[in-house]
Scaffold this motif. Structure first.
Motif, PDB file in Angstrom:
ATOM      1  N   GLU A 123     -36.972  95.218  51.898  1.00 53.63           N
ATOM      2  CA  GLU A 123     -37.552  96.529  52.239  1.00 53.63           C
ATOM      3  C   GLU A 123     -36.974  97.065  53.544  1.00 53.63           C
ATOM      4  O   GLU A 123     -37.005  98.251  53.801  1.00 53.63           O
ATOM      5  CB  GLU A 123     -39.079  96.375  52.435  1.00 53.63           C
ATOM      6  CG  GLU A 123     -39.813  95.894  51.221  1.00 53.63           C
ATOM      7  CD  GLU A 123     -40.037  96.996  50.219  1.00 53.63           C
ATOM      8  OE1 GLU A 123     -40.949  97.806  50.445  1.00 53.63           O
ATOM      9  OE2 GLU A 123     -39.267  97.045  49.220  1.00 53.63           O
ATOM     10  N   ASN A 124     -36.487  96.136  54.363  1.00 49.75           N
ATOM     11  CA  ASN A 124     -36.016  96.520  55.691  1.00 49.75           C
ATOM     12  C   ASN A 124     -34.708  97.306  55.598  1.00 49.75           C
ATOM     13  O   ASN A 124     -33.730  96.820  55.037  1.00 49.75           O
ATOM     14  CB  ASN A 124     -35.807  95.246  56.518  1.00 49.75           C
ATOM     15  CG  ASN A 124     -35.723  95.560  57.983  1.00 49.75           C
ATOM     16  OD1 ASN A 124     -34.998  96.454  58.392  1.00 49.75           O
ATOM     17  ND2 ASN A 124     -36.501  94.850  58.775  1.00 49.75           N
ATOM     18  N   GLU A 125     -34.685  98.489  56.194  1.00 51.27           N
ATOM     19  CA  GLU A 125     -33.492  99.343  56.073  1.00 51.27           C
ATOM     20  C   GLU A 125     -32.289  98.788  56.822  1.00 51.27           C
ATOM     21  O   GLU A 125     -31.156  99.204  56.582  1.00 51.27           O
ATOM     22  CB  GLU A 125     -33.814 100.753  56.558  1.00 51.27           C
ATOM     23  CG  GLU A 125     -34.664 101.475  55.533  1.00 51.27           C
ATOM     24  CD  GLU A 125     -34.947 102.909  55.881  1.00 51.27           C
ATOM     25  OE1 GLU A 125     -34.490 103.374  56.950  1.00 51.27           O
ATOM     26  OE2 GLU A 125     -35.634 103.554  55.075  1.00 51.27           O
ATOM     27  N   GLU A 126     -32.540  97.893  57.731  1.00 45.82           N
ATOM     28  CA  GLU A 126     -31.472  97.228  58.493  1.00 45.82           C
ATOM     29  C   GLU A 126     -30.593  96.357  57.595  1.00 45.82           C
ATOM     30  O   GLU A 126     -29.469  96.040  57.920  1.00 45.82           O
ATOM     31  CB  GLU A 126     -32.174  96.267  59.488  1.00 45.82           C
ATOM     32  CG  GLU A 126     -32.081  96.634  60.921  1.00 45.82           C
ATOM     33  CD  GLU A 126     -30.859  96.028  61.564  1.00 45.82           C
ATOM     34  OE1 GLU A 126     -29.752  96.437  61.198  1.00 45.82           O
ATOM     35  OE2 GLU A 126     -31.023  95.164  62.433  1.00 45.82           O
ATOM     36  N   ILE A 127     -31.176  95.900  56.476  1.00 48.60           N
ATOM     37  CA  ILE A 127     -30.563  94.792  55.726  1.00 48.60           C
ATOM     38  C   ILE A 127     -30.035  95.240  54.365  1.00 48.60           C
ATOM     39  O   ILE A 127     -30.705  95.959  53.630  1.00 48.60           O
ATOM     40  CB  ILE A 127     -31.623  93.667  55.550  1.00 48.60           C
ATOM     41  CG1 ILE A 127     -31.839  92.990  56.916  1.00 48.60           C
ATOM     42  CG2 ILE A 127     -31.203  92.646  54.500  1.00 48.60           C
ATOM     43  CD1 ILE A 127     -32.932  91.965  56.945  1.00 48.60           C
ATOM     44  N   ALA A 128     -28.774  94.814  54.059  1.00 47.07           N
ATOM     45  CA  ALA A 128     -28.201  95.074  52.719  1.00 47.07           C
ATOM     46  C   ALA A 128     -27.640  93.769  52.172  1.00 47.07           C
ATOM     47  O   ALA A 128     -26.828  93.107  52.826  1.00 47.07           O
ATOM     48  CB  ALA A 128     -27.104  96.122  52.807  1.00 47.07           C
ATOM     49  N   PHE A 129     -28.087  93.391  50.986  1.00 41.33           N
ATOM     50  CA  PHE A 129     -27.621  92.142  50.361  1.00 41.33           C
ATOM     51  C   PHE A 129     -26.310  92.366  49.616  1.00 41.33           C
ATOM     52  O   PHE A 129     -26.032  93.495  49.199  1.00 41.33           O
ATOM     53  CB  PHE A 129     -28.678  91.627  49.378  1.00 41.33           C
ATOM     54  CG  PHE A 129     -29.885  91.050  50.061  1.00 41.33           C
ATOM     55  CD1 PHE A 129     -29.941  89.703  50.371  1.00 41.33           C
ATOM     56  CD2 PHE A 129     -30.956  91.869  50.417  1.00 41.33           C
ATOM     57  CE1 PHE A 129     -31.056  89.179  51.010  1.00 41.33           C
ATOM     58  CE2 PHE A 129     -32.073  91.355  51.062  1.00 41.33           C
ATOM     59  CZ  PHE A 129     -32.115  90.003  51.354  1.00 41.33           C
ATOM     60  N   MET A 130     -25.540  91.288  49.417  1.00 45.76           N
ATOM     61  CA  MET A 130     -24.331  91.406  48.602  1.00 45.76           C
ATOM     62  C   MET A 130     -24.742  91.861  47.200  1.00 45.76           C
ATOM     63  O   MET A 130     -25.630  91.267  46.587  1.00 45.76           O
ATOM     64  CB  MET A 130     -23.589  90.066  48.494  1.00 45.76           C
ATOM     65  CG  MET A 130     -22.299  90.200  47.701  1.00 45.76           C
ATOM     66  SD  MET A 130     -21.341  88.673  47.653  1.00 45.76           S
ATOM     67  CE  MET A 130     -19.900  89.239  46.743  1.00 45.76           C
ATOM     68  N   PRO A 131     -24.087  92.917  46.699  1.00 44.95           N
ATOM     69  CA  PRO A 131     -24.508  93.431  45.380  1.00 44.95           C
ATOM     70  C   PRO A 131     -24.051  92.534  44.228  1.00 44.95           C
ATOM     71  O   PRO A 131     -23.200  91.667  44.401  1.00 44.95           O
ATOM     72  CB  PRO A 131     -23.820  94.791  45.296  1.00 44.95           C
ATOM     73  CG  PRO A 131     -22.718  94.761  46.279  1.00 44.95           C
ATOM     74  CD  PRO A 131     -23.028  93.727  47.310  1.00 44.95           C
TER      75      PRO A 131
END
Ligand SMILES: Cc1ncc(COP(=O)(O)O)c(C=O)c1O
Length: 367
Positions: free
Chosen positions: A267-275
């Protein structure tokens, strides 16, 4: 202090020692033996490939692949830049030149930049080595088509992606040749080992010959070309057979660990996981993510203080001092990932509570 939480420690199935005992009972701790054949058969059955060769490492497999495909001094080989060095060392062993290609939004090699690299190459590249990074597959439709069109051999570095699939086909079955790794930190391990696979029987027979010192089929020791000592020991193959029996469980657990990290941190906008590509199912060997603002080094140090291992993402090959002179086609993507990304503890033996603990520590450190 808590027990150390490793990034990706070995996870035994429980059968390893029984199989090793069988090896000792038969006295076939050397040379090759029945477990080497069984290990090769299990990979063939699982992945659907027709030929498999058990080796001392995936690096050895890549070396044999380049040899068999005729890559030699002065040739050019395209390769994913965002990878581990084991993926590309063999290019140099063969005195060939790497041309590194950057990633796209998938984090894996960009088919668009690959086209640019083919255009820019001083002469036509002979082969392409793609890495299915962290167990997530590359854009295989585009890459396979491009290699066919251009007449470039495709080698899949599936060292990290055993058990991952694309359109319901296993990674490692799309290229002309492919390797899997059983190094200590992989989804399965033999403590060290690798497997070369291909549909082409003649190439595999040649690789087999080269992997055992290129001894001619004579009673005495006759040699016409240079070979290597690259085969896997029967003892280690016994570990591999036991590990293969639980591969599906291991993939399932790694994917659950990823899903839990994502549920807590996603949910945290700071964080993006490997797609994960459409039509693919990664093995989520490692859960990896990037931070928009927070410096990942701060997180790595904070986790280390609690005896938790985490790591930066791979440093791209085109940024390595070793390859300062190498050709590359890059647009800053993998450099950005390297600077902002992190690998989290992802071992299949880790508990849900461990994941929650790591997440809580990360949340405390976010900017
Ligand atoms: C992407 C990649 N390629 C190649 C290798 C080399 O594998 P090995 O250690 O079996 O030689 C590894 C890991 O070790 C890897 O992660």
């Amino acid at each position: 202090m808590n027990m150390r939480l490793f990034l990706s420690p070995p996870h035994m199935s429980g059968k390893e020692q029984q199989y090793i005992a069988e090896v000792f009972q038969s006295n076939y701790i050397a040379p090759l033996g029945a477990f080497v054949n069984r290990f090769e058969e299990s990979i063939k059955t699982y992945t659907g490939t027709s030929n498999a060769l058990a080796l001392s490492s995936a690096t050895a497999g890549l070396h044999l692949a380049l040899r068999v495909l005729g890559v030699g001094a002065g040739d050019y080989v395209l390769a994913s830049s965002f990878t581990f060095i084991g993926s590309v060392n063999a290019i140099v062993y063969q005195n060939a030149h790497p041309i590194f290609v950057d990633s796209d939004e998938s984090w894996n090699i960009s088919p668009e930049l690959l086209k640019v690299a083919i255009q820019k190459a001083p002469k036509k590249p002979k082969a392409l080595i793609i890495t299915h990074l962290y167990g997530q597959v590359c854009k295989l439709d585009e890459i396979v088509a491009l290699c066919k069109e251009e007449g470039i051999w495709l080698i899949e570095d599936a060292a990290e992606s055993l058990g991952a699939s694309y359109r319901d086909r296993q990674s490692g079955t799309f290229g002309d040749m492919a390797v899997y790794s059983f190094n200590g930190n992989k989804i399965l391990t033999t403590s060290g080992g690798g497997m070369l696979v291909s549909e082409n029987e003649a190439w595999m027979a040649k690789a087999r010959f080269l992997s055992t010192q290129a001894k001619e089929d004579t009673l005495h020791y006759e040699h016409k070309e240079i070979g290597y000592n690259y085969r896997l020991s029967n003892v280690l193959a016994a570990i591999g057979v036991a590990q293969m029996e639980v591969l599906d469980e291991r993939v399932k657990r790694r994917r659950e660990i990823f899903a839990l990290y994502k549920k807590i941190l996603g949910e945290n906008e700071e964080i993006a996981f490997m797609p994960e590509l459409e039509n693919s199912r990664g093995n989520r060997w490692l859960t990896t993510l990037t931070f928009a603002k927070t410096n990942p080094k701060k997180i790595i140090h904070a986790l280390e203080e609690s005896n938790i291992e985490s790591r930066p993402l791979w440093k791209p090959m085109h940024l390595q001092p070793l390859f300062a002179e190498a050709l590359c086609v890059q647009d800053g993507t993998s450099q950005g990932l390297f600077e902002q990304g992190i690998c989290l503890p992802s071992g299949s033996s880790m508990s849900g509570e461990d994941v929650v603990r790591v997440c809580e520590m990360i949340q405390k450190e976010l900017v």
